[in-house]
Motif scaffolding. Structure first.
Motif, short mmCIF file in Angstrom:
data_model
loop_
_atom_site.label_atom_id
_atom_site.label_comp_id
_atom_site.label_asym_id
_atom_site.label_seq_id
_atom_site.Cartn_x
_atom_site.Cartn_y
_atom_site.Cartn_z
N ASN A 61 0.82 -1.21 0.00
CA ASN A 61 0.00 0.00 0.00
C ASN A 61 0.85 1.26 0.00
O ASN A 61 0.49 2.28 -0.60
N TYR A 62 1.99 1.18 0.69
CA TYR A 62 2.82 2.38 0.88
C TYR A 62 3.72 2.69 -0.30
O TYR A 62 4.14 3.84 -0.47
N ILE A 63 4.06 1.68 -1.11
CA ILE A 63 5.03 1.94 -2.18
C ILE A 63 4.44 2.75 -3.32
O ILE A 63 5.14 3.09 -4.26
N THR A 64 3.14 3.08 -3.21
CA THR A 64 2.55 4.01 -4.18
C THR A 64 3.29 5.34 -4.16
O THR A 64 3.28 6.08 -5.15
N ILE A 65 3.95 5.66 -3.03
CA ILE A 65 4.67 6.93 -2.92
C ILE A 65 5.77 7.06 -3.97
O ILE A 65 6.19 8.18 -4.29
N TRP A 66 6.25 5.92 -4.50
CA TRP A 66 7.31 6.00 -5.49
C TRP A 66 6.88 6.79 -6.72
O TRP A 66 7.70 7.50 -7.33
N ARG A 67 5.61 6.67 -7.11
CA ARG A 67 5.15 7.38 -8.30
C ARG A 67 4.18 8.52 -7.97
O ARG A 67 3.61 9.12 -8.89
N THR A 68 4.01 8.82 -6.68
CA THR A 68 3.16 9.95 -6.31
C THR A 68 3.94 11.07 -5.61
O THR A 68 3.54 12.23 -5.67
N PHE A 69 5.08 10.69 -4.98
CA PHE A 69 5.85 11.71 -4.26
C PHE A 69 7.35 11.65 -4.54
O PHE A 69 8.05 12.64 -4.32
N ILE A 70 7.88 10.51 -5.01
CA ILE A 70 9.33 10.39 -5.14
C ILE A 70 9.80 10.55 -6.59
O ILE A 70 10.60 11.44 -6.90
N LYS A 71 9.30 9.71 -7.49
CA LYS A 71 9.75 9.71 -8.87
C LYS A 71 8.60 10.05 -9.81
O LYS A 71 7.43 9.84 -9.50
N ARG A 72 8.96 10.57 -10.98
CA ARG A 72 8.02 10.77 -12.09
C ARG A 72 6.93 11.80 -11.80
O ARG A 72 5.88 11.80 -12.43
N VAL A 73 7.14 12.70 -10.83
CA VAL A 73 6.13 13.71 -10.50
C VAL A 73 6.81 15.06 -10.30
O VAL A 73 7.94 15.14 -9.81
N ASN A 74 6.10 16.14 -10.69
CA ASN A 74 6.60 17.48 -10.43
C ASN A 74 5.96 18.03 -9.15
O ASN A 74 5.17 17.35 -8.49
N MET A 248 5.49 -2.19 -9.94
CA MET A 248 6.07 -0.90 -9.60
C MET A 248 7.56 -0.88 -9.90
O MET A 248 8.07 0.07 -10.52
N GLY A 249 8.28 -1.92 -9.50
CA GLY A 249 9.72 -1.97 -9.75
C GLY A 249 10.05 -2.03 -11.22
O GLY A 249 10.94 -1.32 -11.71
N ILE A 250 9.33 -2.87 -11.96
CA ILE A 250 9.56 -3.02 -13.39
C ILE A 250 9.25 -1.73 -14.13
O ILE A 250 10.00 -1.29 -15.02
N THR A 251 8.15 -1.08 -13.77
CA THR A 251 7.74 0.16 -14.43
C THR A 251 8.76 1.26 -14.22
O THR A 251 9.14 1.97 -15.17
N LEU A 252 9.22 1.45 -12.99
CA LEU A 252 10.21 2.49 -12.71
C LEU A 252 11.50 2.24 -13.47
O LEU A 252 12.11 3.17 -14.00
N LYS A 253 11.93 1.00 -13.54
CA LYS A 253 13.16 0.67 -14.26
C LYS A 253 13.04 1.01 -15.73
O LYS A 253 13.96 1.58 -16.34
N LYS A 254 11.89 0.68 -16.34
CA LYS A 254 11.70 0.94 -17.77
C LYS A 254 11.57 2.44 -18.05
O LYS A 254 12.06 2.93 -19.06
N LEU A 255 10.91 3.16 -17.15
CA LEU A 255 10.70 4.59 -17.37
C LEU A 255 11.96 5.40 -17.15
O LEU A 255 12.20 6.39 -17.84
N GLY A 323 -4.23 4.10 -19.19
CA GLY A 323 -3.60 4.46 -20.46
C GLY A 323 -3.50 5.95 -20.67
O GLY A 323 -2.73 6.41 -21.52
N LYS A 324 -4.26 6.74 -19.88
CA LYS A 324 -4.22 8.19 -20.00
C LYS A 324 -3.08 8.82 -19.22
O LYS A 324 -2.75 9.98 -19.44
N ASN A 325 -2.50 8.07 -18.29
CA ASN A 325 -1.38 8.59 -17.51
C ASN A 325 -0.16 8.79 -18.41
O ASN A 325 0.15 7.95 -19.25
N LYS A 326 0.53 9.90 -18.23
CA LYS A 326 1.65 10.26 -19.13
C LYS A 326 2.75 9.21 -19.11
O LYS A 326 3.36 8.91 -20.15
N ASP A 327 3.03 8.67 -17.94
CA ASP A 327 4.09 7.66 -17.86
C ASP A 327 3.68 6.36 -18.53
O ASP A 327 4.50 5.70 -19.18
N MET A 328 2.43 5.96 -18.36
CA MET A 328 1.98 4.73 -18.99
C MET A 328 1.92 4.88 -20.50
O MET A 328 2.22 3.93 -21.24
N LYS A 329 1.56 6.06 -20.99
CA LYS A 329 1.59 6.31 -22.44
C LYS A 329 3.01 6.13 -22.96
O LYS A 329 3.22 5.50 -24.01
N MET A 330 3.96 6.68 -22.24
CA MET A 330 5.36 6.56 -22.65
C MET A 330 5.82 5.11 -22.61
O MET A 330 6.49 4.63 -23.53
#
Length: 337
Positions: A61-74, A248-255, A323-330
């Motif tokens: 539940n907590y590792i959502t922070i990787w793409r909401t507060f740590i990486k891939r966000v302004n 989550m791990g695979i997605t961050l590595k690819k992005l 599919g509308k998320n910018k990272d998932m589109k990429m």
């Protein structure tokens, strides 16, 4: 990658067929088998339950922070996610303060919906990789996973009906259960016919097939046959949690296109947060959920703090993995090209 229909290469989310099958498709059944094997050993069973409920379920539940507060966000996106977190906290706090009924029941049913949406997300991801959208596959996935859960409510299982913390809205009725099984069997036959037709048209893909078959099989076994609440829930928590950690791990590595071992970092963070969650519940809340009826305002805040990450995770995932998320589109454009 595998050849499919002699036309194009079949792709897997992790890039590895065996890893995908083990993590996304077989982990739930393996978890169920382990529970049955360890049931006779109390010490190992307690450790196994802790491993799944805290490290995989609570931890993920907590590792959502990787793409909401740590990486891939302004900065603005972080602020918006903070507002969403605050919104979730206030929902839970008001629920507790006004002592609205069925607090844990709400979480259980919302968790089930969240699990279904992850199954759907994995199935759609495979369809993206296969470059072929199949609406009937999506409908069969929903039917084969949700219908057993509906039928579960008509079973007569005293251990579950009398479970003290959660009301499951059960209505034991043998006739309705039998009629429901017939309907389920017809849905299953329709799905089998659909898969045969796809194969005849050389459009059958094993990755998409497994993303429907394995969740459906797991739900059928758990909700139709199992009589122990832990036996039902632990395999579902395991397949959901471990799948999310890998995704989550695979997605961050690819992005990120870097050499940072994101899967390892995400796994470590899930373990850390899972253990922290347990320590908080044990030493701060002392697992005394009578707060719901006897607690004061401060106790309600304590309980809201530990339950908010789960609700935030449910809502945030609805924004992150579409599919509308910018990272998932990429990500999809990279994998399909």
């Amino acid at each position: 990658m595998d050849f499919i229909g002699g036309k194009f290469l079949l792709k897997w989310i992790s890039g590895n067929r065996s890893l995908d099958i083990l993590v996304f498709h077989l982990s739930g059944l393996i978890g169920l088998a382990f529970y049955m094997l360890l049931k006779q050993n109390n010490l190992l069973l307690i450790f196994y339950i802790f491993l799944i409920t805290q490290l995989f379920d609570a931890g993920h539940n907590y590792i959502t922070i990787w793409r909401t507060f740590i990486k891939r966000v302004n900065l603005m996106e972080r602020f918006n996610y903070f507002l969403l977190f605050l919104f979730c906290f206030l929902i839970i706090l008001f629920w507790l303060i006004f002592r609205l009924p069925e607090f844990w029941t709400f979480f259980l049913y919302f968790t089930f919906f969240h699990h279904i949406r992850q199954y759907y997300g994995i199935c759609r991801w495979y369809q993206k990789l296969n470059n072929r959208y199949c609406i009937f596959s999506n409908l069969f996935l929903y039917s084969l996973t949700i219908f057993p859960f509906i039928l579960f409510h008509f079973r007569n299982i005293p251990k579950i009906i009398n479970y003290p913390k959660i009301s499951l809205f059960q209505f034991p009725d043998k006739n309705l259960f039998f009629v429901g099984l017939i309907i389920y069997f017809l849905i299953f036959l329709a799905w089998v016919f659909h898969e045969i037709r796809l194969s005849a048209n050389r459009n059958w893909e094993i990755n998409r097939f497994l993303s429907i078959c394995m969740p459906g099989l797991l739900h059928f076994i758990c909700f139709i046959f199992c009589t122990d609440l832990l036996k039902i829930l632990l395999p579902l928590f395991l397949v959901h949690g471990i799948s999310y950690i890998f995704i989550m791990g695979i997605t961050l590595k690819k992005l990120e296109n870097g050499k940072i071992p994101y899967l390892l970092l995400v796994s470590i963070s899930a373990i850390f947060f899972g253990l922290s969650d347990y320590l908080y519940r044990f030493y701060v809340l002392q697992e005394n959920y009578t707060y719901l009826t006897l607690g004061n305002g401060f106790n309600f805040v304590l309980l809201a703090l530990i339950t908010t990450p789960a609700l935030f995770h449910y809502f945030a995932d609805g924004l992150l993995w579409t599919g509308k998320n910018k990272d998932m589109k990429m990500l999809f454009s990279k994998e399909i090209s």
